[in-house]
Design a protein around this motif. Sequence first.
Motif, PDB file in Angstrom:
ATOM      1  N   TRP A 235       0.827  -1.403  -0.194  1.00  0.00           N
ATOM      2  CA  TRP A 235       0.695   0.301   0.038  1.00  0.00           C
ATOM      3  C   TRP A 235       1.050   0.767  -0.262  1.00  0.00           C
ATOM      4  O   TRP A 235       0.343   2.193  -0.245  1.00  0.00           O
ATOM      5  CB  TRP A 235      -0.760  -0.204   0.918  1.00  0.00           C
ATOM      6  N   THR A 236       2.059   0.940   0.695  1.00  0.00           N
ATOM      7  CA  THR A 236       3.001   2.407   1.183  1.00  0.00           C
ATOM      8  C   THR A 236       3.384   2.778  -0.575  1.00  0.00           C
ATOM      9  O   THR A 236       3.480   3.757  -1.009  1.00  0.00           O
ATOM     10  CB  THR A 236       4.128   2.351   2.001  1.00  0.00           C
ATOM     11  N   GLU A 237       4.048   0.900  -0.812  1.00  0.00           N
ATOM     12  CA  GLU A 237       4.305   1.956  -2.588  1.00  0.00           C
ATOM     13  C   GLU A 237       3.210   2.179  -3.848  1.00  0.00           C
ATOM     14  O   GLU A 237       3.922   3.304  -4.406  1.00  0.00           O
ATOM     15  CB  GLU A 237       5.273   0.459  -3.200  1.00  0.00           C
ATOM     16  N   LEU A 238       2.376   2.242  -3.438  1.00  0.00           N
ATOM     17  CA  LEU A 238       1.231   2.115  -4.277  1.00  0.00           C
ATOM     18  C   LEU A 238       1.028   3.806  -3.937  1.00  0.00           C
ATOM     19  O   LEU A 238       0.181   4.440  -5.167  1.00  0.00           O
ATOM     20  CB  LEU A 238      -0.230   1.598  -3.981  1.00  0.00           C
ATOM     21  N   ASP A 244      -4.166   5.571  -8.159  1.00  0.00           N
ATOM     22  CA  ASP A 244      -6.086   5.741  -7.687  1.00  0.00           C
ATOM     23  C   ASP A 244      -6.472   5.158  -6.967  1.00  0.00           C
ATOM     24  O   ASP A 244      -7.752   5.629  -6.439  1.00  0.00           O
ATOM     25  CB  ASP A 244      -6.736   6.070  -8.636  1.00  0.00           C
ATOM     26  N   VAL A 245      -6.491   3.693  -7.128  1.00  0.00           N
ATOM     27  CA  VAL A 245      -7.339   2.692  -6.494  1.00  0.00           C
ATOM     28  C   VAL A 245      -6.251   1.932  -5.902  1.00  0.00           C
ATOM     29  O   VAL A 245      -5.936   1.056  -6.938  1.00  0.00           O
ATOM     30  CB  VAL A 245      -8.684   1.906  -7.312  1.00  0.00           C
ATOM     31  N   LEU A 246      -6.960   1.309  -4.413  1.00  0.00           N
ATOM     32  CA  LEU A 246      -6.649   0.732  -4.157  1.00  0.00           C
ATOM     33  C   LEU A 246      -7.474  -0.754  -3.345  1.00  0.00           C
ATOM     34  O   LEU A 246      -8.222  -0.383  -3.289  1.00  0.00           O
ATOM     35  CB  LEU A 246      -5.850   1.258  -2.640  1.00  0.00           C
ATOM     36  N   ASN A 247      -6.982  -1.606  -3.874  1.00  0.00           N
ATOM     37  CA  ASN A 247      -8.232  -2.751  -3.419  1.00  0.00           C
ATOM     38  C   ASN A 247      -7.931  -3.405  -2.542  1.00  0.00           C
ATOM     39  O   ASN A 247      -6.886  -3.612  -1.787  1.00  0.00           O
ATOM     40  CB  ASN A 247      -7.704  -4.258  -4.563  1.00  0.00           C
ATOM     41  N   THR A 248      -8.989  -3.545  -1.649  1.00  0.00           N
ATOM     42  CA  THR A 248      -8.996  -4.346  -0.519  1.00  0.00           C
ATOM     43  C   THR A 248     -10.418  -5.370   0.467  1.00  0.00           C
ATOM     44  O   THR A 248     -11.197  -5.179  -0.689  1.00  0.00           O
ATOM     45  CB  THR A 248      -8.347  -3.622   0.435  1.00  0.00           C
ATOM     46  N   ASP A 249     -10.696  -6.356   0.827  1.00  0.00           N
ATOM     47  CA  ASP A 249     -11.606  -6.885   0.927  1.00  0.00           C
ATOM     48  C   ASP A 249     -11.046  -6.578   3.185  1.00  0.00           C
ATOM     49  O   ASP A 249     -12.363  -6.439   3.723  1.00  0.00           O
ATOM     50  CB  ASP A 249     -11.196  -8.698   1.714  1.00  0.00           C
ATOM     51  N   LEU A 251     -12.232  -3.198   4.736  1.00  0.00           N
ATOM     52  CA  LEU A 251     -12.134  -2.133   4.693  1.00  0.00           C
ATOM     53  C   LEU A 251     -11.801  -1.191   6.176  1.00  0.00           C
ATOM     54  O   LEU A 251     -11.440  -0.164   5.597  1.00  0.00           O
ATOM     55  CB  LEU A 251     -13.152  -2.241   4.951  1.00  0.00           C
ATOM     56  N   ALA A 252     -11.697  -2.003   7.201  1.00  0.00           N
ATOM     57  CA  ALA A 252     -10.756  -1.056   8.281  1.00  0.00           C
ATOM     58  C   ALA A 252      -9.807  -0.568   8.645  1.00  0.00           C
ATOM     59  O   ALA A 252      -9.227   0.216   8.746  1.00  0.00           O
ATOM     60  CB  ALA A 252     -11.733  -1.694   9.836  1.00  0.00           C
ATOM     61  N   ALA A 253      -8.352  -1.667   7.668  1.00  0.00           N
ATOM     62  CA  ALA A 253      -7.525  -1.779   7.287  1.00  0.00           C
ATOM     63  C   ALA A 253      -6.978  -0.579   7.136  1.00  0.00           C
ATOM     64  O   ALA A 253      -5.987   0.300   6.825  1.00  0.00           O
ATOM     65  CB  ALA A 253      -6.968  -3.285   7.624  1.00  0.00           C
ATOM     66  N   LEU A 254      -7.552  -0.795   5.470  1.00  0.00           N
ATOM     67  CA  LEU A 254      -7.714  -0.869   4.397  1.00  0.00           C
ATOM     68  C   LEU A 254      -8.036   1.293   4.761  1.00  0.00           C
ATOM     69  O   LEU A 254      -7.180   2.565   4.646  1.00  0.00           O
ATOM     70  CB  LEU A 254      -8.274  -0.510   3.094  1.00  0.00           C
ATOM     71  N   GLN A 255      -9.355   1.351   5.500  1.00  0.00           N
ATOM     72  CA  GLN A 255      -9.330   2.877   5.988  1.00  0.00           C
ATOM     73  C   GLN A 255      -8.262   4.397   7.521  1.00  0.00           C
ATOM     74  O   GLN A 255      -8.557   4.421   6.486  1.00  0.00           O
ATOM     75  CB  GLN A 255     -11.403   2.734   6.739  1.00  0.00           C
ATOM     76  N   ALA A 256      -8.252   2.918   7.618  1.00  0.00           N
ATOM     77  CA  ALA A 256      -7.449   3.284   8.992  1.00  0.00           C
ATOM     78  C   ALA A 256      -5.755   3.449   8.604  1.00  0.00           C
ATOM     79  O   ALA A 256      -5.075   4.701   8.355  1.00  0.00           O
ATOM     80  CB  ALA A 256      -6.634   2.494   9.821  1.00  0.00           C
ATOM     81  N   PHE A 257      -4.916   2.492   7.351  1.00  0.00           N
ATOM     82  CA  PHE A 257      -4.306   3.563   6.816  1.00  0.00           C
ATOM     83  C   PHE A 257      -4.805   4.585   5.629  1.00  0.00           C
ATOM     84  O   PHE A 257      -2.896   5.506   5.741  1.00  0.00           O
ATOM     85  CB  PHE A 257      -3.965   2.319   5.807  1.00  0.00           C
TER      86      PHE A 257
END
Length: 265
Positions: A235-238, A244-249, A251-257
Amino acid sequence: MSARADAGTTTRRPSGPQPLRRAHAHNDYEHTRPLLDALSHGFTSVEADVWLVDGELYLGHDGPDLTRTLRSHYLDPLQRIVRQQGHSVFPGWKDALRLLVDVKSDGPAAYPVLQAQLAAYPELMTSWLHGRRRQRPVTAVLSGNLANITASDDERRWFGFDGRIDRLPEGATAEQLPLVSDNWFNHFTWVGIGPMPQTQRDKLHEQVATLHADGYEVRYWATPDLPGPAREAIWTELLAADVDVLNTDDLAALQAFLLEHDTAR
């Protein structure tokens, strides 16, 4: 947007989650509350796999779930939300939610059904005519068996198409393909363990910058998504490459990041 004082009055940011412009809920329909869980975490992009059965579009990954449709779980709820919140998916937010529709069944058969279903929500759905976009609160992008194609600009179109990096249709534009996506492993071997090789980092930045110069938004799918430092390194490199778009299943983890690291959120 922070609160500010102006002529003796205070304007406050609308309550609720902050919209996160890079956050994409992969296989969103598999969450406990499709769409609603994503919105509650500030996600501005959701993905629904669909199958055409007897003229209806049903949700499902490996096959259709005949109890759930695109209309019942996405289009109707989004129309209610937008009407309740003043023509926006998030209160006070001016951009459009991306509804990525991954067509799993026959693409040409699903095309006119999608066109007809989305046209039934003209106040909700972005449309295109003569190459010009008329933005509304939700923008549909077709993927799967309707990815990487273009359509005539002479007819009003209620969706864009998801392009494919390195093999875009000749003459395509960002108004036909508002999103360009590909499998991470078609281009990179790094899985987040140890530093990203410089040659791969350079390729990532060059690829994204080239697509941005042509107006495309960029997404990589199949990026490692198990909790841990490898996922955060990816995620850091992206983020550093301005993907523009980071995929995840998760939700809470990507929101916090993104709340912690994305200054352009």
